[in-house]
Design an enzyme around this catalytic site. Sequence first.
Site, PDB file in Angstrom:
ATOM      1  N   LYS A  13      11.503   4.921  -0.359  1.00  0.00           N
ATOM      2  CA  LYS A  13      12.049   6.259  -0.631  1.00  0.00           C
ATOM      3  C   LYS A  13      11.409   7.317   0.268  1.00  0.00           C
ATOM      4  O   LYS A  13      12.089   8.172   0.801  1.00  0.00           O
ATOM      5  CB  LYS A  13      11.803   6.667  -2.106  1.00  0.00           C
ATOM      6  CG  LYS A  13      12.502   5.791  -3.125  1.00  0.00           C
ATOM      7  CD  LYS A  13      12.427   6.406  -4.526  1.00  0.00           C
ATOM      8  CE  LYS A  13      11.015   6.548  -5.061  1.00  0.00           C
ATOM      9  NZ  LYS A  13      10.307   5.284  -5.308  1.00  0.00           N
ATOM     10  N   ARG A 127       0.991  -0.274   2.741  1.00  0.00           N
ATOM     11  CA  ARG A 127       1.339   1.117   3.088  1.00  0.00           C
ATOM     12  C   ARG A 127       0.096   1.926   3.457  1.00  0.00           C
ATOM     13  O   ARG A 127      -0.953   1.815   2.826  1.00  0.00           O
ATOM     14  CB  ARG A 127       2.029   1.777   1.887  1.00  0.00           C
ATOM     15  CG  ARG A 127       2.284   3.267   2.100  1.00  0.00           C
ATOM     16  CD  ARG A 127       3.331   3.804   1.192  1.00  0.00           C
ATOM     17  NE  ARG A 127       3.065   3.582  -0.224  1.00  0.00           N
ATOM     18  CZ  ARG A 127       3.967   3.803  -1.172  1.00  0.00           C
ATOM     19  NH1 ARG A 127       5.166   4.224  -0.870  1.00  0.00           N
ATOM     20  NH2 ARG A 127       3.660   3.574  -2.438  1.00  0.00           N
ATOM     21  N   ARG A 160      -3.302   4.861  -0.363  1.00  0.00           N
ATOM     22  CA  ARG A 160      -3.289   5.592  -1.629  1.00  0.00           C
ATOM     23  C   ARG A 160      -4.106   4.855  -2.672  1.00  0.00           C
ATOM     24  O   ARG A 160      -4.120   3.628  -2.691  1.00  0.00           O
ATOM     25  CB  ARG A 160      -1.842   5.725  -2.135  1.00  0.00           C
ATOM     26  CG  ARG A 160      -1.109   6.910  -1.591  1.00  0.00           C
ATOM     27  CD  ARG A 160       0.373   6.883  -1.885  1.00  0.00           C
ATOM     28  NE  ARG A 160       0.725   6.585  -3.270  1.00  0.00           N
ATOM     29  CZ  ARG A 160       1.963   6.681  -3.754  1.00  0.00           C
ATOM     30  NH1 ARG A 160       2.947   7.084  -2.987  1.00  0.00           N
ATOM     31  NH2 ARG A 160       2.218   6.374  -5.001  1.00  0.00           N
ATOM     32  N   ARG A 171       3.069  -0.441 -11.873  1.00  0.00           N
ATOM     33  CA  ARG A 171       4.065   0.598 -11.531  1.00  0.00           C
ATOM     34  C   ARG A 171       5.470   0.005 -11.489  1.00  0.00           C
ATOM     35  O   ARG A 171       6.445   0.665 -11.882  1.00  0.00           O
ATOM     36  CB  ARG A 171       3.711   1.236 -10.177  1.00  0.00           C
ATOM     37  CG  ARG A 171       2.543   2.218 -10.303  1.00  0.00           C
ATOM     38  CD  ARG A 171       1.854   2.465  -8.977  1.00  0.00           C
ATOM     39  NE  ARG A 171       2.684   3.062  -7.975  1.00  0.00           N
ATOM     40  CZ  ARG A 171       2.449   2.943  -6.654  1.00  0.00           C
ATOM     41  NH1 ARG A 171       1.432   2.231  -6.205  1.00  0.00           N
ATOM     42  NH2 ARG A 171       3.241   3.540  -5.812  1.00  0.00           N
TER      43      ARG A 171
END
Length: 213
Positions: A13, A127, A160, A171
Amino acid sequence: MNLILLGPPGAGKGTQAAMIVDKYQIPHISTGDIFRKNISEGTALGIKAKEYMDRGELVPNSLVIEIATDRLGEDDCKDGFLLDGFPRTVEQAVALDAYLRETDRKIDYVLDIDVDKELLVERIIGRRVCADCGASFHVTNMPPKEEGVCDRCQGQLKQRNDDNAETANNRIEVYNKQTKPLLDYYDKLGNIVHLDGSKNLNDLFKEIVEVLE
Ligand code: AMP
């Protein structure tokens, strides 16, 4: 153009959001980014949100709805916006609709990006995000030109806090339980488009542009 990007964590996203807002010149509103900014500034909101985020849980609806609607009330959202990561529950979607009705606006499209779970975890763990401009990279799928350095602004790339295997799995579970029901909600409203997020990112973006034009 008023848009919502929906999809599980790791669906891409953020990457698509960056391309969409660049092309259509609308503000990118990511509730996750707003929370992370508050955490780095040590605000009361940040301290509260961090508890939930570190566990991979959702921040309570009341907090999220307030920050999202406050943001949508700012001047730069008058001619369009892209919501990324909000709404994440039916309660948030209902509150968003009510708020938009009050301000004579509506959502034009909900873009739902879906990806298989195995691919999601791999994408989340690899990521890396720029600490300065928020640009997103991936250690193998989309590596920066220089390791650890942002291509766009030369900022430092970081992982992160919640991009680890354990939190990622939680999640994804939270998404399946609490956010997936939103797909039905928007299916009934008839403004949702389902997209295959396992595609190459440029092909996916092309498909999004075709939908929007
Ligand atoms: P994101 O950057 O969208 O992946 O969001 C990171 C984390 O912020 C999520 O795992 C939640 O803990 C929190 N968060 C962001 N947006 C929302 C939302 N709309 N509702 C509840 N929690 C949220």
